[in-house]
Design a protein around this motif. Structure first.
Motif, PDB file in Angstrom:
ATOM      1  N   ALA A  28      45.530  35.628  52.294  1.00 48.14           N
ATOM      2  CA  ALA A  28      44.821  35.758  51.025  1.00 48.14           C
ATOM      3  C   ALA A  28      45.563  36.737  50.122  1.00 48.14           C
ATOM      4  N   PRO A  29      45.929  36.295  48.914  1.00 52.27           N
ATOM      5  CA  PRO A  29      46.607  37.218  48.007  1.00 52.27           C
ATOM      6  C   PRO A  29      45.586  38.064  47.249  1.00 52.27           C
ATOM      7  N   ALA A  30      46.004  39.248  46.838  1.00 53.21           N
ATOM      8  CA  ALA A  30      45.166  40.031  45.936  1.00 53.21           C
ATOM      9  C   ALA A  30      45.651  39.723  44.525  1.00 53.21           C
ATOM     10  N   PHE A  31      44.796  39.153  43.710  1.00 48.55           N
ATOM     11  CA  PHE A  31      45.186  38.867  42.332  1.00 48.55           C
ATOM     12  C   PHE A  31      45.363  40.188  41.594  1.00 48.55           C
ATOM     13  N   PRO A  32      46.454  40.323  40.815  1.00 46.84           N
ATOM     14  CA  PRO A  32      46.648  41.576  40.073  1.00 46.84           C
ATOM     15  C   PRO A  32      45.551  41.729  39.018  1.00 46.84           C
ATOM     16  N   PRO A  33      45.217  42.970  38.670  1.00 45.45           N
ATOM     17  CA  PRO A  33      44.139  43.186  37.689  1.00 45.45           C
ATOM     18  C   PRO A  33      44.385  42.422  36.400  1.00 45.45           C
ATOM     19  N   ALA A  34      45.654  42.307  36.003  1.00 46.73           N
ATOM     20  CA  ALA A  34      45.958  41.607  34.753  1.00 46.73           C
ATOM     21  C   ALA A  34      45.489  40.157  34.808  1.00 46.73           C
ATOM     22  N   ALA A  35      45.391  39.604  36.043  1.00 45.04           N
ATOM     23  CA  ALA A  35      44.978  38.214  36.175  1.00 45.04           C
ATOM     24  C   ALA A  35      43.523  38.019  35.726  1.00 45.04           C
ATOM     25  N   VAL A  36      42.726  39.062  35.905  1.00 42.34           N
ATOM     26  CA  VAL A  36      41.315  38.972  35.524  1.00 42.34           C
ATOM     27  C   VAL A  36      41.195  38.826  34.006  1.00 42.34           C
ATOM     28  N   GLN A  37      41.926  39.681  33.285  1.00 41.79           N
ATOM     29  CA  GLN A  37      41.895  39.587  31.820  1.00 41.79           C
ATOM     30  C   GLN A  37      42.476  38.262  31.355  1.00 41.79           C
ATOM     31  N   LEU A  38      43.524  37.858  32.039  1.00 39.99           N
ATOM     32  CA  LEU A  38      44.169  36.610  31.674  1.00 39.99           C
ATOM     33  C   LEU A  38      43.187  35.441  31.815  1.00 39.99           C
ATOM     34  N   ARG A  39      42.434  35.447  32.915  1.00 42.90           N
ATOM     35  CA  ARG A  39      41.459  34.380  33.139  1.00 42.90           C
ATOM     36  C   ARG A  39      40.448  34.330  31.990  1.00 42.90           C
ATOM     37  N   ASP A  40      39.952  35.497  31.601  1.00 41.30           N
ATOM     38  CA  ASP A  40      39.000  35.542  30.489  1.00 41.30           C
ATOM     39  C   ASP A  40      39.631  35.001  29.212  1.00 41.30           C
ATOM     40  N   ALA A  41      40.885  35.380  29.001  1.00 38.93           N
ATOM     41  CA  ALA A  41      41.569  34.936  27.781  1.00 38.93           C
ATOM     42  C   ALA A  41      41.724  33.405  27.772  1.00 38.93           C
ATOM     43  N   SER A  92      53.801  37.269  37.252  1.00 36.53           N
ATOM     44  CA  SER A  92      53.821  36.792  38.638  1.00 36.53           C
ATOM     45  C   SER A  92      53.314  35.353  38.750  1.00 36.53           C
ATOM     46  N   ALA A  93      53.632  34.724  39.866  1.00 32.89           N
ATOM     47  CA  ALA A  93      53.169  33.359  40.105  1.00 32.89           C
ATOM     48  C   ALA A  93      51.643  33.296  40.167  1.00 32.89           C
ATOM     49  N   LEU A  94      51.020  34.383  40.610  1.00 32.31           N
ATOM     50  CA  LEU A  94      49.555  34.361  40.693  1.00 32.31           C
ATOM     51  C   LEU A  94      48.917  34.349  39.304  1.00 32.31           C
TER      52      LEU A  94
END
Ligand SMILES: Cc1cc2nc3c(=O)[nH]c(=O)nc-3n(C[C@H](O)[C@H](O)[C@H](O)COP(=O)(O)OP(=O)(O)OC[C@H]3O[C@@H](n4cnc5c(N)ncnc54)[C@H](O)[C@@H]3O)c2cc1C
Lengths: 352, 381
Positions: free
Chosen positions: B7-20, B72-74
């Protein structure tokens, strides 16, 4: 993330190699309790793997990853003992603060809720119940929840067994039975989710071994002048099997990493649903590849495929958990489906 | 032997990206830019792709110096899965973003990188994959298209088949034989980036089962390719192709193709659905949850420099079977009859998904070939 759990798995593997070789499971008189193996597990502290002595605020999920490793690796070795019932009993006993019972030779088992036939005052099916010293039963009580501890002596035992020949006894409390009562937050549904996840972990261990046996057979059995594994049809069967096992393993790992109780219910449902559904394909392919040899009690395959057929129905079959997942998804509606798949439910969904 | 999916840990930036991405998609839908539909990563929509480019949702992992996001790829994974879950028409840039862009970034000359990568990122470049040929399907090394050395470059001759989007592509990546086979048939192959409208390129659209024309026959008649447009080195084509396919096989496009249908099915069935329906839907939901986990684990492994070929093959095999199970459940449990005449409504979407479904287990490597890859990893072949 899985590193500590992997270490636990390695120590279980070492212990099994020493105390519980496959021959033991193969030769064991069905249902006999292997005291020496039990003691080895207990003395190594492995039966307490799920006791979450860190923060109780781990929201009920502490210790899960370690317990998953114990269950999986022990099942890979076909250890003929109620490992999961013991893991959960230790956890319930710890949460209840119940230190009244003797340690040592004491065998504490949990009555795992059965989705099809819940525990009632008329009794419960308990894996290996005849060998228990005490039994922990999670119940709803007085508008809240409690864990009851029964002495086995306070119950009558109606022996039964599952399709793998493992004891599955009906225990009925006698009229004068006086269980110790511990009020708790722990619901029968929580315990069902634990049981489902740990059974799924056992199933992954047993499916791995099933696969290894089929693969080895394919590499060594020669027909038409070639090892069976050189035939493309046989290769495809093994690849299909490997894919199903990969999915079940991934689902179990995902659940073992759950960080709160709400998501644990969801991911345990995914794990048990995927694992139970995989059994059909995995056992079908393994028996097909191993031919008549695999259909004997001499060849060790049956130690795994028969357990798989038993475990897939324990703590809720795939039908039960798929329906649960479906209800969870339906409650969230079309717009809720994607967030559910990405991060699990916001709140646990009640069992039907 | 066991395949593991960490299981990868999604980087915090991924959370904002998802919202965007979700905000972007909500705006696009509100503006009537598209209606969610299945198989949306094959839907060509230049305006939508341009909007994605302007919003910074293409080329996330490409190097910054060529306009990419350098992420990142994630993070890229998050953008992909949100787009597909929302049924957005990302077909114009999908292949370029998923495999051709990274391929060019890894193996293109600086000239090619500068010429192409910024255009991909901007959402102004469509790339087609010219691998398959009439006599080279699963047996890709059988390609007959030839590349002959000439002054300053190469001349390509041959016929490519099933080339998705070739008729509206800006470039094609063509696999050709540039030298006779040596030790193995995999030697002597090379990959070229070809201008889709170069002299000598003739594209003939082919109508598929859905009635659409997404793939093509492409005839290459003595097409000149400048030296700069050779990818990697001559003779290294097979390695490039294999590397590319690992990226192609494990993404969310391999199990989310019919997700928009499934989401609607959940809404249509509603909380009062009977047990059989709940069970059938729940099985799909559970498997999708597990597959998403496996697929993110592979994205993470690729980031770490691993090449999980068998794991990727497993995800695609299980994922494409799941994609195909979705319309079956719609028929059986929701009693919907596929109806191509139903406009944009569910029965029409179901018809479209049914008709597209045979392609799920063919494109990107058939399921039999995928299982062969797994068998090889198991040491059976
Ligand atoms: C919608 C769609 C889009 C596509 N887009 C592109 C694209 O953009 N670019 C591109 O290059 N290609 C594209 N393709 C082609 C795709 O990659 C091929 O269809 C695929 O590789 C299979 O080749 P084939 O169709 O020639 O089938 P074949 O290779 O002829 O196979 C037919 C059947 O035989 C089986 N088979 C073949 N060999 C073996 C074997 N050794 N053992 C067991 N079974 C075997 C296959 O599994 C399959 O079931 C696309 C295909 C589709 C359907």
């Amino acid at each position: 993330m899985t590193a500590p759990a992997d270490l636990v798995g390695e120590s279980v593997a070492r212990l099994c190699a020493k105390h519980a070789p496959l021959a033991l499971a193969q030769e064991a008189v069905a249902g006999r309790f292997e005291d020496a193996v039990w003691d080895a597990f207990r003395e190594a502290g492995l039966l307490d793997a799920m006791v979450d002595d860190g923060s109780p605020a781990a929201d009920g999920v502490g210790g899960l990853a370690a317990a998953v490793s114990v269950a999986r690796v022990a099942a890979h070795a076909a250890v003929p003992l109620p490992i999961v019932e013991a893991l959960i009993a230790a956890r319930l006993r710890h949460e209840a603060g119940d230190d009244a019972v003797a340690q040592g030779a004491h065998v504490a088992l949990a009555a795992l809720p059965d989705a099809a036939a819940p525990a009632s005052k008329h009794g419960a099916r308990v894996g290996w119940g005849r060998h228990a010293s005490s039994i922990y039963v999670p119940v709803a009580r007085d508008g809240g929840y409690a864990v009851l501890r029964y002495d086995r002596a306070a119950a009558t035992v109606e022996p039964g067994e599952d399709i793998a020949g493992q004891p599955r006894d009906l225990l009925r409390p006698r009229a004068d039975a006086q269980p110790a009562v511990f009020t708790t937050q722990r619901t029968p549904a929580d315990v069902l989710a634990w049981g489902a996840l740990l059974r799924a972990a056992q199933m992954v261990g047993a499916m791995d071994r099933t696969f290894e046996l089929a693969l080895e057979h394919a590499n060594t059995r020669v027909q038409f002048g070639r090892p069976l594994g050189k035939f493309q049809m046989v290769q495809q069967m093994l690849a299909i099997q490997a894919a199903e096992i990969a999915a079940a393993t991934a689902a179990v790992d995902l659940a073992a990493a759950a960080t709160d109780q709400a998501s644990l219910h969801y991911y345990a449902a995914v794990a048990k649903g995927v694992a139970s559904a995989a059994v059909r394909t995995v056992c079908d392919c393994a028996h097909q590849v191993t031919g008549a040899m695999g259909y004997t009690r001499e060849f060790s395959l049956h130690l795994f495929t028969r357990r798989l057929w038993a475990w897939r129905d324990d703590c809720g079959s795939e039908a039960h958990w798929h329906a649960y997942l479906g209800r969870t998804a339906l409650a969230g509606g079309a717009a809720g489906l994607w967030p559910l798949i990405v991060r699990g439910p916001a709140a646990p969904v009640e069992h039907a | 032997m066991r395949f593991r999916f960490e299981a990868p840990a999604f980087p915090p930036a991924a959370v904002q990206l998802r919202d965007a991405v979700r905000r972007f998609l909500a705006e696009q839908q509100a503006a009537g830019a598209y209606t969610p539909h299945s198989n949306s990563w094959m839907s060509y929509d230049a305006a939508f792709t341009r909007a994605c480019g302007l919003a910074g949702f293409i080329g996330l992992t490409l190097p910054r110096e060529y306009g990419g996001g350098g992420r990142s790829a994630l993070e890229r994974y998050v953008v992909y899965e949100e787009m597909l879950a929302a049924g957005a028409p990302v077909g114009m840039h999908w292949i370029a973003d998923r495999q051709s862009g990274p391929q060019i970034a890894r193996n293109g000359t600086d000239v090619v990188r500068r010429a192409v990568l910024p255009r991909i990122v901007a959402g102004q470049c469509c790339i087609g994959i010219g691998m398959s040929e009439p006599d080279a399907g699963s047996d890709l090394a059988a390609v007959r298209t030839t590349g002959t050395r000439v002054e300053g470059g190469w001349r390509l001759r041959g016929t490519k088949l099933w080339t998705s989007h070739a008729h509206r592509a800006d470039f094609l990546i063509v696999l050709a034989r540039t030298a006779p086979p040596q030790a193995t048939r995999h030697d002597g192959l090379s990959q070229f980036l070809v201008h889709a409208r170069a002299r000598g390129v003739a594209t003939h659209p082919i109508r598929d089962l859905t009635g659409g024309t997404d793939f093509n026959e492409v005839v290459l008649d003595d097409v000149f390719v400048h030296d700069d447009y050779l990818l990697g080195t001559a003779g290294d084509g097979w390695r490039l192709v294999t590397q590319e396919l690992a990226f192609e096989r494990s993404g969310p496009d391999r199990f989310l193709t019919t997700f928009p249908l499934l989401a609607q099915m959940v809404g249509m069935a509603g909380p009062a659905a009977d047990d059989t329906t709940a069970e059938a839907l729940g099985e799909l939901v559970g498997r999708m949850t597990a597959l998403r986990h496996m697929s993110t684990a592979i994205a993470h492994a690729l980031d770490e420099g691993a090449s999980p070929l068998a794991e990727a093959a497993i995800v695609k095999d299980l994922g494409s079977a799941l994609e195909r199970a979705v319309p079956e459940v719609a028929r059986q449990r929701l009693a919907v009859r596929p109806d191509p005449g139903a406009g944009a409504r569910f029965p029409a979407q179901l018809a479209d998904a049914m008709l597209a479904s045979p392609s799920f287990t063919l494109r990107g490597g058939t399921r039999e070939i995928l299982r062969g890859i797994v068998a090889r990893e198991l040491g059976l072949r």
